[in-house]
Structures are given as C-alpha cells and as structure tokens.
Design an enzyme around this catalytic site. Structure first.
Site, PDB file in Angstrom:
ATOM      1  N   SER A 159       0.884  -1.173   0.000  1.00 21.37           N
ATOM      2  CA  SER A 159       0.000   0.000   0.000  1.00 21.37           C
ATOM      3  C   SER A 159       0.910   1.208   0.000  1.00 21.37           C
ATOM      4  CB  SER A 159      -0.898   0.042   1.249  1.00 21.37           C
ATOM      5  OG  SER A 159      -1.551   1.303   1.355  1.00 21.37           O
ATOM      6  N   TYR A 173      -3.080   0.869  10.489  1.00 15.55           N
ATOM      7  CA  TYR A 173      -2.926   0.451   9.101  1.00 15.55           C
ATOM      8  C   TYR A 173      -1.565   0.858   8.551  1.00 15.55           C
ATOM      9  CZ  TYR A 173      -4.008  -0.224   4.145  1.00 15.55           C
ATOM     10  OH  TYR A 173      -3.987  -0.633   2.828  1.00 15.55           O
TER      11      TYR A 173
END
Length: 277
Positions: A159, A173
């Site tokens: 990501s 996250y």
C-alpha cells in the site's frame, strides 16, 4: 543447496509473460483486487487456489475463472491470521494443484480510528491480518517451494501507506503496511538462496467493494471525531487523471510474478499513479 535465478535473456516475450504450468495462491481473492489479480494470473495460464474468509464467494470466483480460462481454480476458506488455517491452505494448494510456484498475500483490513481512541484489540487485529497474515503466507509458501526445490515468487500487497500517511486515524494500518514493506526485504534475503523471489506491490486507493466500504466507514468514524477526510474521488494525488482500477494493480502483480521481473527481489513496486511523488 543454493538455487540461482535463471537467466532468461534469450527467452521470447510470450514465454516470459506466460505462467503456464505454474500454481498460484491468492489470498483475499473472492472479490476486488484479489479477484482481479487471480483473473490476470489465470489468463497468463496459472492454476489457482483462491483463499478467502467468504468460502461461497471464493468458490464462485474460482468457478468463473475456471470457465473463462480453462485453468484449474478452487476456492478455499481461510483466515490468514490463523497459522493452522494458512498451513491448511498451503497443503490444499499442493494437493489440488500439485505444488506452489506463486503466492500473493493480498488479504487485508483498513480501519480508521484516531490514535487516542484506538483500542488494543483493533490494533492487534490489524497486525494479525495485515502483517502476521503476510508472514504466515510467505512462510508456508516458502516451505512448500523449498521442499519442491524449484524456487518461486511471493508477492506482498503493501500500500502507499507503507510509504506515507494519507490522512489521520490510520496509525494501525500505516504501521502494519510499513512492517510488510520491511518484511518483504527480509524475506527476500532469507529466501533468495532457495531461488525464491519476494516482491511488494504498493497500490494507492483503488475503488473496490471492500475499499469503498472501508473508506466510507472511515469517513463516518472520522466525522464523529471532528476529522475531515477527503471524498473518494480526491483521496489520491493521481498524476494520470483518474484513480487506478483493480486491473491496473493486477497487471503489476502479473509482472512481479512472471519471469519479466526475474532480476528483482526485495523491492516494493509503487503502483500509485504518482501519488507518492
């Protein structure tokens, strides 16, 4: 015994791109980005085990893929944070497909909670899925590849959160994805002597079913805490005039999994439309 990565300099392009005869496992593969990855790997000729928490959706996606591309494709329910279940998935791939040549760690979760309100159990759940799940998948894939003695490729979906913080409330996250980026490097060092390459692919926000639902939940949660998050259409600083699509990312994963990238290991490829520039 140390296995050298092959020199494919004289191979024609069609052979470099082909995954014919190879066996792939994709986690979080029932929909969204995982399904898009599975579709492209199947189109290139790979047989597949589609791993997902939703067994029915994984079976349906596998049936579609098998029908479209004539490859073997099976669904298999797995919680990627559970060591025994990941081991079972790896064993299933060997039993059904005959081995593992490619393993894509795609499954992940994307909660949004301001750090002062972030409970212990949510922090631990994010790391259990996003980071431990990658470790477990890579370990079990690596073991099967090493036992077979033919090497392989592991692709971790990272990501852009492994490079930057897009907006508040993403502590768990962002930390989990930074960890996966570092884990990718370490796995590459450990597994290179076995002929196993490890690459990361770091997408920016891609509108999939799961991502849209997660982003909407994050926006609502942030609003309750007085935090403003940009709307979906401006969540990324795209330099290409649009958001990426699941297939945009799937094609990068196909490159990473194929012999086109045989000289690469340990890198994380940014598939971010220029977002992190």
């Amino acid at each position: 015994m140390t296995l050298a990565f092959p020199d494919v300099s004289r191979s024609p392009l069609v052979d470099l791109l082909s995954l014919g005869g190879r066996r792939a496992v994709v986690t979080g593969a029932a929909q969204g980005l995982g399904k898009a990855i599975a579709l492209r790997l199947a189109e290139a000729g790979a047989d597949l085990l589609l791993v997902d928490l939703d067994a029915a959706a994984a079976d349906a996606a596998a049936a579609e893929i098998s029908s479209r591309f004539g490859v073997t494709a099976r669904g298999f329910r797995t919680d990627v944070s559970n060591s025994a279940e990941v081991t079972a998935a790896a064993d299933e791939a060997v039993a059904v497909l005959g081995g593992i040549d490619i393993w894509v760690n795609n499954a992940g979760i994307f909660p949004n909670v301001p750090v002062l309100d972030l409970p212990d159990d949510m922090w631990e759940q994010v790391f259990a899925v996003n980071t431990r799940g990658v470790f477990l998948g890579a370990r079990e894939a690596g073991r099967r590849m090493a036992d077979a003695g033919h090497g392989g490729v592991i692709v971790n979906i990272v990501s852009t959160a492994g490079f930057r913080v897009a907006f508040p409330g993403m502590a768990a996250y962002v930390a989990s994805k930074h960890a996966v980026r570092g884990l990718t490097k370490s796995l590459a060092v450990d597994l290179a002597p076995l002929g196993i390459r490890v690459l990361g692919v770091a997408p920016s926000f891609v509108p999939t079913e799961g991502n849209i639902a997660a982003a909407e939940a994050a926006t609502q949660a942030a609003a309750e805490h007085g935090i403003e998050i940009p709307p979906l259409d401006v969540m990324t600083s795209s330099r290409i005039g649009r958001l990426g699509t699941p297939d945009d990312i799937a094609r990068v994963v196909l490159f990473a999994a194929s012999d086109l990238s045989v000289v690469m290991t340990g890198s994380t490829l940014l598939a971010d439309a220029g977002e992190t520039l």
